[in-house]
Design a protein around this motif. Structure first.
Motif, PDB file in Angstrom:
ATOM      1  N   ALA A 101      -8.720  17.577 -12.133  1.00 47.94           N
ATOM      2  CA  ALA A 101      -9.060  15.971 -11.500  1.00 47.94           C
ATOM      3  C   ALA A 101      -8.610  14.742 -11.523  1.00 47.94           C
ATOM      4  N   THR A 102      -9.205  14.484 -13.430  1.00 50.58           N
ATOM      5  CA  THR A 102      -8.366  13.822 -13.978  1.00 50.58           C
ATOM      6  C   THR A 102      -6.704  13.738 -13.441  1.00 50.58           C
ATOM      7  N   GLU A 103      -6.109  14.376 -13.642  1.00 52.30           N
ATOM      8  CA  GLU A 103      -4.341  14.208 -13.197  1.00 52.30           C
ATOM      9  C   GLU A 103      -4.681  13.864 -12.123  1.00 52.30           C
ATOM     10  N   LEU A 104      -4.852  14.241 -11.180  1.00 52.91           N
ATOM     11  CA  LEU A 104      -4.759  14.372  -9.657  1.00 52.91           C
ATOM     12  C   LEU A 104      -4.669  12.638  -9.686  1.00 52.91           C
ATOM     13  N   ALA A 105      -6.351  12.423  -9.818  1.00 54.35           N
ATOM     14  CA  ALA A 105      -7.047  11.067  -9.858  1.00 54.35           C
ATOM     15  C   ALA A 105      -5.928   9.801 -10.073  1.00 54.35           C
ATOM     16  N   HIS A 106      -5.090  10.032 -11.023  1.00 58.01           N
ATOM     17  CA  HIS A 106      -4.523   9.403 -11.982  1.00 58.01           C
ATOM     18  C   HIS A 106      -2.735   9.113 -11.025  1.00 58.01           C
ATOM     19  N   ARG A 107      -2.411  10.222 -10.923  1.00 62.43           N
ATOM     20  CA  ARG A 107      -1.086  11.097  -9.785  1.00 62.43           C
ATOM     21  C   ARG A 107      -1.260   9.442  -8.546  1.00 62.43           C
ATOM     22  N   LEU A 108      -2.797   9.977  -7.683  1.00 65.62           N
ATOM     23  CA  LEU A 108      -3.641   9.096  -6.840  1.00 65.62           C
ATOM     24  C   LEU A 108      -3.058   7.318  -6.953  1.00 65.62           C
ATOM     25  N   GLY A 109      -3.671   7.297  -8.020  1.00 62.84           N
ATOM     26  CA  GLY A 109      -3.720   5.775  -8.585  1.00 62.84           C
ATOM     27  C   GLY A 109      -2.445   5.666  -8.270  1.00 62.84           C
ATOM     28  N   GLU A 110      -1.323   6.624  -8.967  1.00 62.99           N
ATOM     29  CA  GLU A 110      -0.151   5.414  -8.520  1.00 62.99           C
ATOM     30  C   GLU A 110       0.539   5.678  -7.614  1.00 62.99           C
ATOM     31  N   HIS A 111      -0.125   5.908  -6.198  1.00 62.58           N
ATOM     32  CA  HIS A 111      -0.048   5.463  -5.069  1.00 62.58           C
ATOM     33  C   HIS A 111      -1.079   4.522  -4.478  1.00 62.58           C
ATOM     34  N   ALA A 112      -1.186   4.152  -4.773  1.00 66.29           N
ATOM     35  CA  ALA A 112      -3.075   3.068  -4.639  1.00 66.29           C
ATOM     36  C   ALA A 112      -2.758   3.069  -2.734  1.00 66.29           C
ATOM     37  N   GLU A 113      -1.681   2.202  -2.778  1.00 70.45           N
ATOM     38  CA  GLU A 113      -1.658   1.794  -1.307  1.00 70.45           C
ATOM     39  C   GLU A 113      -0.742   2.839  -0.575  1.00 70.45           C
ATOM     40  N   ALA A 114      -0.393   3.830  -1.156  1.00 67.04           N
ATOM     41  CA  ALA A 114      -0.466   5.143   0.487  1.00 67.04           C
ATOM     42  C   ALA A 114      -1.824   5.517   0.134  1.00 67.04           C
ATOM     43  N   VAL A 115      -2.101   5.801  -0.506  1.00 67.99           N
ATOM     44  CA  VAL A 115      -3.068   6.701  -0.328  1.00 67.99           C
ATOM     45  C   VAL A 115      -4.163   6.167   1.207  1.00 67.99           C
ATOM     46  N   CYS A 116      -4.467   4.888   0.079  1.00 66.68           N
ATOM     47  CA  CYS A 116      -5.115   3.815   1.510  1.00 66.68           C
ATOM     48  C   CYS A 116      -4.844   3.697   2.390  1.00 66.68           C
ATOM     49  N   ARG A 117      -3.545   3.553   2.612  1.00 65.98           N
ATOM     50  CA  ARG A 117      -2.984   3.583   4.378  1.00 65.98           C
ATOM     51  C   ARG A 117      -3.832   4.154   5.151  1.00 65.98           C
ATOM     52  N   ARG A 118      -3.484   5.694   4.100  1.00 70.85           N
ATOM     53  CA  ARG A 118      -3.841   7.035   4.536  1.00 70.85           C
ATOM     54  C   ARG A 118      -4.968   7.116   4.811  1.00 70.85           C
ATOM     55  N   TYR A 119      -5.736   6.761   4.321  1.00 74.20           N
ATOM     56  CA  TYR A 119      -7.536   7.788   4.438  1.00 74.20           C
ATOM     57  C   TYR A 119      -8.896   6.230   4.656  1.00 74.20           C
ATOM     58  N   LEU A 120      -7.864   5.065   4.656  1.00 76.89           N
ATOM     59  CA  LEU A 120      -8.674   3.916   4.828  1.00 76.89           C
ATOM     60  C   LEU A 120      -8.313   3.168   5.756  1.00 76.89           C
ATOM     61  N   SER A 121      -7.069   3.557   6.959  1.00 75.89           N
ATOM     62  CA  SER A 121      -7.156   2.823   8.036  1.00 75.89           C
ATOM     63  C   SER A 121      -7.657   1.899   8.234  1.00 75.89           C
ATOM     64  N   ALA A 122      -8.485   1.492   8.549  1.00 75.68           N
ATOM     65  CA  ALA A 122      -9.526   0.667   9.014  1.00 75.68           C
ATOM     66  C   ALA A 122      -9.373  -0.565   8.443  1.00 75.68           C
ATOM     67  N   GLY A 123      -9.124  -0.603   7.144  1.00 77.65           N
ATOM     68  CA  GLY A 123      -8.564  -1.655   6.317  1.00 77.65           C
ATOM     69  C   GLY A 123      -7.954  -2.237   6.269  1.00 77.65           C
ATOM     70  N   ARG A 124      -7.308  -3.490   5.261  1.00 73.93           N
ATOM     71  CA  ARG A 124      -5.610  -4.209   5.072  1.00 73.93           C
ATOM     72  C   ARG A 124      -5.894  -5.056   2.960  1.00 73.93           C
ATOM     73  N   ARG A 125      -4.685  -4.335   2.814  1.00 74.79           N
ATOM     74  CA  ARG A 125      -4.349  -5.291   1.934  1.00 74.79           C
ATOM     75  C   ARG A 125      -4.539  -6.714   1.152  1.00 74.79           C
ATOM     76  N   CYS A 126      -5.415  -7.565   0.720  1.00 73.10           N
ATOM     77  CA  CYS A 126      -5.530  -8.523   0.379  1.00 73.10           C
ATOM     78  C   CYS A 126      -5.285  -8.592  -1.335  1.00 73.10           C
ATOM     79  N   GLY A 127      -4.170  -9.529  -1.753  1.00 69.34           N
ATOM     80  CA  GLY A 127      -3.441  -9.135  -2.735  1.00 69.34           C
ATOM     81  C   GLY A 127      -3.001  -7.758  -3.188  1.00 69.34           C
ATOM     82  N   ASN A 128      -4.313  -7.524  -4.974  1.00 64.76           N
ATOM     83  CA  ASN A 128      -3.906  -7.264  -5.396  1.00 64.76           C
ATOM     84  C   ASN A 128      -5.191  -5.908  -5.226  1.00 64.76           C
ATOM     85  N   TYR A 129      -5.529  -5.554  -3.711  1.00 67.21           N
ATOM     86  CA  TYR A 129      -6.530  -5.099  -3.487  1.00 67.21           C
ATOM     87  C   TYR A 129      -6.968  -4.172  -2.527  1.00 67.21           C
ATOM     88  N   TRP A 130      -7.151  -3.483  -1.395  1.00 64.74           N
ATOM     89  CA  TRP A 130      -6.982  -2.484  -0.668  1.00 64.74           C
ATOM     90  C   TRP A 130      -8.662  -3.463  -0.405  1.00 64.74           C
TER      91      TRP A 130
END
Length: 350
Positions: free
Chosen positions: A5-34
């Motif tokens: 699980a730790t490894e998966l969380a790290h690998r997901l973090g490497e694709h954080a914006e893509a994860v957010c676009r898939r699972y948090l589609s109601a949001g948007r990017r604001c600088g270094n944050y979703w």
């Protein structure tokens, strides 16, 4: 957290914006944050997901300023999809990362996060808590497409964007958007939920807006005697089978409290509130509906409750609403309700 699980969380973090676009589609990017409303993908701006390394920490970590909740992207996957079993979260993360699924191993059991028993009241409670308001969602569009415009007092209904559906035990799991309805007892305690999977393509006459699957409606939990409730019962109540059937009648009778028992068998067994003096029984024009009405009618009379049967002109009251229109539905119901309830509950024509 287990090593995988730790490894998966790290690998997901490497694709954080893509994860957010898939699972948090109601949001948007604001600088270094979703930026999004919450971890369940509600619209808003109170939750922040870090998208890249910074002095504040690694990517993928999130905080909800409104609630104080925080976590990683595995939590985002779990909450946004309403997953109950941690193994399902891991499988979803692996699928997103295009990683092969591991061979089943006894040690896998150690990764499970106290799953609720399948079909239990606890599983129902968790699913409902992971869902969100129907406002401006596919659920609202689905109901309005069926002519249902009276959406007041519908807190018992929620929306889940990717609710799990499994055709049978051997088939792979699918995800579809769904209307989640709380089944409650007379004290308002949640005892189960009803799921109506919806077609993301929108309403069609072929499926009436439901997902094109074999069983687009299923319920879990303790259902017998309980119901999906709209409004607070006083001395008068209307009861019927389907959610859409009862909400259709609220277009014509907006102030009348109503419940949906979800099936003919459960309609026959509903519990009566102590304050109830008159019960309107909304029947469906089929054999099962007729049998349930007869049983419920007899139970009501035995309990000293006046029972009045409401009969649609077509197959059910949603058909009356959709195919005949709200004015015709109002006329149909006006002729069947008690005279003293016309002024009390019947909506006036626009």
């Amino acid at each position: 957290m287990p090593r995988e699980a730790t490894e998966l969380a790290h690998r997901l973090g490497e694709h954080a914006e893509a994860v957010c676009r898939r699972y948090l589609s109601a949001g948007r990017r604001c600088g270094n944050y979703w930026q999004v409303g919450d971890v369940r993908n509600a619209p808003g701006r109170s939750m922040f997901v870090r998208l890249s390394h910074s002095t504040k920490g690694p990517p993928g970590k999130w905080t909800d300023a409104a609630t104080g909740e925080h976590g990683d992207l595995l939590d985002v996957i779990r909450e946004s999809l309403g997953l109950l079993d941690f193994k399902d979260v891991v499988d979803e993360a692996r699928s997103f990362l295009s990683m092969p699924q591991p061979i089943s191993d006894p040690t896998e059991r150690g990764m499970r996060a106290a799953p609720a028993p399948a079909g239990s009241t606890e599983a129902a409670r968790r699913l409902f808590s992971m869902s969100r308001s129907i406002s401006r969602t596919l659920v609202e569009a689905y109901l309005r497409a069926r002519g249902i415009t009276a959406l007041h007092e519908t807190a018992s209904l929620r929306f889940h964007p990717r609710c799990y559906y499994r055709p049978d035990e051997e088939a792979p799991t699918e995800t579809w958007p769904a209307m989640i309805a709380a089944v409650t007892d007379l004290n308002g305690k949640l005892t189960g939920v009803h799921r109506t999977w919806l077609d993301p393509a929108g309403f069609s006459e072929a499926h009436l807006g439901r997902a094109p699957i074999d069983t687009p409606r299923r319920a879990i939990g303790d259902l017998l005697g309980h119901a999906v409730r709209f409004g607070v019962c006083g001395d008068v109540l209307a009861a019927g089978e389907g959610i859409e059937t009862m909400l259709s009648q609220r277009v014509a009778l907006p102030a009348l409290p109503m419940i949906g028992a979800l099936s003919a068998a459960h309609l026959a067994a509903i519990h009566f509130p102590e304050t109830l003096r008159r019960l309107y029984i909304a029947r469906d024009n089929d054999r099962a509906g007729g049998g349930a009405v007869a049983t419920l009618n007899e139970r009501a009379n035995t309990a000293g409750i006046e029972a009045i049967v409401l009969t649609p002109q077509l197959g059910d009251f949603n058909e009356d609403l959709r195919l005949l229109g709200p004015n015709a539905l109002r006329t149909i119901l006006r002729a069947q309700i008690a005279p003293q309830d016309v002024a009390r509950f019947l909506a006036q024509p626009n």
